[in-house]
Write a protein that holds these residues in place. Structure first.
Motif, short mmCIF file in Angstrom:
data_model
loop_
_atom_site.label_atom_id
_atom_site.label_comp_id
_atom_site.label_asym_id
_atom_site.label_seq_id
_atom_site.Cartn_x
_atom_site.Cartn_y
_atom_site.Cartn_z
N ALA A 1 -64.50 57.70 -20.10
CA ALA A 1 -63.58 57.95 -18.98
C ALA A 1 -64.28 57.75 -17.64
CB ALA A 1 -63.03 59.37 -19.08
N ALA A 2 -65.53 58.19 -17.54
CA ALA A 2 -66.27 58.01 -16.29
C ALA A 2 -66.44 56.53 -15.97
CB ALA A 2 -67.63 58.70 -16.39
N ALA A 3 -66.71 55.72 -16.98
CA ALA A 3 -66.87 54.28 -16.75
C ALA A 3 -65.56 53.67 -16.25
CB ALA A 3 -67.33 53.60 -18.04
N ARG A 4 -64.45 54.10 -16.81
CA ARG A 4 -63.15 53.55 -16.38
C ARG A 4 -62.83 53.97 -14.94
NH1 ARG A 4 -64.75 51.35 -19.98
NH2 ARG A 4 -63.88 51.13 -22.08
N VAL A 5 -63.13 55.21 -14.59
CA VAL A 5 -62.90 55.65 -13.21
C VAL A 5 -63.81 54.88 -12.26
CG1 VAL A 5 -63.01 57.60 -11.62
CG2 VAL A 5 -62.11 57.94 -13.93
N GLY A 6 -65.07 54.70 -12.65
CA GLY A 6 -65.98 53.93 -11.82
C GLY A 6 -65.50 52.51 -11.59
#
Length: 650
Positions: A194-199
């Motif tokens: 999820a963090a990668a997608r938000v980034g």
């Protein structure tokens, strides 16, 4: 539709997909049977101000609300400026936004520049973290310490991997340490995705562009929620609902009471209201605070207790109970700001809101029938949303229009050391009370009370441990114009229905599922019939312990408008000689021998309207389908059997 609105909607869906992908990663990576086979995982994206931006589609609202309410607690203990890329944090403290000891809340900060701007969060019920019985089921716990290991906000991992000391603590407090650590690694992996997608969204739209788009769609959600609330009648509507017992005193019931006030005031056009932003958890009111209320203060009106005798029927406004103190005050802490987060004006919307006040609810008890504040907040929001447009997104914008008042030290807002593991019992009663109050407000959308899920666990009597966590669903109450659905649970987990399939469970645990069936005549008779309960039979191939945490097994869900109650369910032990023994609704570690069987029967939903007004063809269709028996057709619906070809008549 403007390009800005389109962009905001694209971003909303992209963030929902990011959370959904994270939950899928958790399910596919976890070790526990209930997670892998029941898809019991939740994920969310929040910002550093504590706003719920998006959550996974299969997420229960009780889980995403816990992730929202607990985040400010994490930030209070671990200030944003001390966090580093790759850090991951965990907590399970029920009094600080958590659920109960087995539910781990995991957060990974997402940096914009040198400061966290967002958080990717995941949550599951891990296999075991100690307590009275395996799997986190402790129905006879008298304090939180009997429910398992408690974790304040701590760092779980860095960019270099798991913190060895935290892993050692988790392993030392679990009957199934390898499964727990497999579950924990799955939680961490989900946050990374999820963090990668938000980034990636920050890179594509820019920090300001993403923040503006989020503000835009949260405002849109708020406007739609207030518009939907404007369709409900103004006024004050009250109801209460009982809890069978607390497991310690099996003859004493407890009551949840609620008063809903629907208000419609003209907007002054000053713009958005950021009432969903919260700081560290207030023990009393944690959502829906008008922006005009300053930090630590309140302009709220007094909140008299519900003026009704204990019972299940709702009613319109009545006088308060003499001698009962006014409802709790409102506490609030200033929000945390992040760079690049503009405040946007929105179109003028009606200043409509609802106040959900649980003043008069019973006090917390030293038994497992209390709930933490985050769970009660989720129950209230879910129940209100059931009477609104179902296409309204669920995010922080929705919360701005809903003010929830939870008296500190009550069944719905327990404080240490009162146990919170049995949270389903009080929050389902809270939802039912709201349903009945809103059914009085909007009779054309009314629903009769329902049979609820009946949780239980089955576990090995000793090492090596195996654990099966499960629940079976009751029948839904009849609705105005419709029969209640059979054995689905009106609102399991406040948003999710997930039941592990038989074959995988049998392959992982020494048991055989002999049968699963609905129970004829269990739905409350009425013009519209309540949903049927179910019967499931587990036969054991090895000695084991069974733990149950049921409710609505002594006090049947009543009907509405002349409808009759649903049939009561129960937990049963079938001995080797075939005799059947009824168990209490809340038991801990009842020993079963190999060859004995555990029978779970769930309660049917209440009926709506007089059974004698039910269409004859509908009764005959129920007979043909096996939903009612000939006895039920005669005794409940007044049919008589004839010898001519018609066979049945009134």
């Amino acid at each position: 539709m403007s390009s800005d609105v389109l962009t905001a909607e694209v971003l909303r869906n992209a963030l929902v997909v990011a959370a959904e992908e994270a939950s899928i990663v958790v399910v596919r990576s976890a070790y526990s049977t209930f997670i892998v086979e029941g898809s019991d995982a939740s994920a969310a994206v929040l910002d550093a101000r504590g706003r719920l931006i998006a959550h996974s589609m299969a997420t229960t609202l009780m889980n995403s609300m816990a992730l929202k309410v607990a985040l400010p607690e994490l930030i209070r203990d671990v200030p944003l400026e001390t966090m580093r890329p790759g850090d991951v944090y965990v907590l399970n403290d029920a009094y600080r936004g958590g659920v109960h000891t087995n539910d781990l809340l995991v957060y990974r900060p997402v940096f914009v520049g040198d400061r966290p701007a967002y958080f990717a969060a995941t949550m599951i019920h891990v296999s075991d973290l100690g307590g009275l019985s395996a799997g986190g089921m402790a129905p006879l716990a008298t304090d939180i310490f009997l429910e398992g290991l408690q974790l304040p906000p701590v760092r779980l991992a860095t960019s270099g991997g798991l913190e060895p000391a935290v892993e050692a603590i988790l392993r030392a407090n679990s009957r199934t340490p390898d499964k727990v650590m497999g579950d924990v690694r799955a939680l961490v992996a989900g946050t990374a995705v999820a963090a990668a997608r938000v980034g990636a969204l920050v890179s594509e739209y820019g920090a300001d562009g993403l923040a503006a788009g989020i503000d835009d769609y949260l405002d849109y959600t708020e406007a739609r929620t207030r518009t939907a609330l404007a369709d409900l009648p103004e006024g004050r509507f009250e109801a209460s609902y009982p809890i069978d017992d607390d497991g310690i005193d099996q003859e004493k019931s407890h009551y949840i009471r609620v008063a809903l006030t629907l208000e419609n005031h003209p907007s002054d056009g000053t713009g958005r209201h950021d009432s969903g932003d919260i700081g560290p958890q207030s023990p009393e009111v944690i959502a829906g605070l008008p922006e005009t209320q300053g930090p630590g203060g309140s302009e709220a009106a007094e909140s008299p207790a519900v003026a009704k005798d204990p019972g299940v029927a709702g009613g319109r406004e009545g006088p308060g109970i003499a001698g009962v103190p006014d409802g709790p005050g409102i506490a609030r802490v200033p929000e945390t700001r992040v760079p690049g987060d503009p405040r946007m004006r929105v179109p003028r919307v009606p200043e409509v809101g609802v106040v959900v006040d649980f003043a008069g609810t019973g006090p917390q008890v030293p038994a497992a029938v209390n709930a933490s504040a985050s769970q009660s907040l989720a129950a209230a929001v879910f129940a209100v949303r059931c009477f609104l447009d179902p296409t309204i997104p669920m995010n922080d914008g929705c919360l701005r229009a809903i003010e929830v008042r939870l008296p500190e030290g009550s069944l719905l807002n327990a404080r240490s050391p009162y146990p919170c593991g049995g949270r389903y019992v009080p929050i389902y009663a809270a939802m039912e009370a709201i349903f009945q109050a809103l059914s009085d407000a909007v009779p054309e959308r009314a629903i009769a009370p329902s049979g609820i899920l009946q949780p239980f666990s089955i576990a090995a009597v000793g090492a090596p441990y195996w654990i099966h966590l499960s629940y079976d669903f009751g029948g839904v109450g009849a609705r105005q114009g419709l029969d209640g659905p059979d054995a689905t649970g009106v609102h399991f987990g406040i948003g999710r229905n997930s039941v592990p399939q038989v074959e995988p469970v049998e392959s992982r645990c020494p048991l055989v599922v002999e049968s699963i069936e609905t129970i004829p005549d269990s739905g409350g008779p009425g013009r519209h019939r309540g949903g049927l309960g179910s019967r499931t039979v587990y036969r054991f191939l090895a000695d084991c312990h069974v733990t149950t945490r049921g409710d609505r097994l002594r006090l049947a869900p009543p009907g509405r408008d002349g409808g009759l109650p649903g049939r009561l369910g129960g937990f049963f032990k079938r001995h080797l000689d075939g005799t059947v023994e009824r168990l209490a609704s809340k038991v801990n570690n009842v020993r079963f021998a190999a060859g004995e069987a555990f029978v779970v029967e769930t309660t049917g939903g209440g009926g709506m309207g007089s059974p004698h007004e039910r269409d004859l063809e509908a009764v005959l269709a129920d007979l043909a389908a096996g939903h009612v028996t000939e006895r039920g057709a005669q005794e409940d619906y007044g049919l008589t059997r004839r010898q001519d070809p018609v066979r049945w008549a009134r």
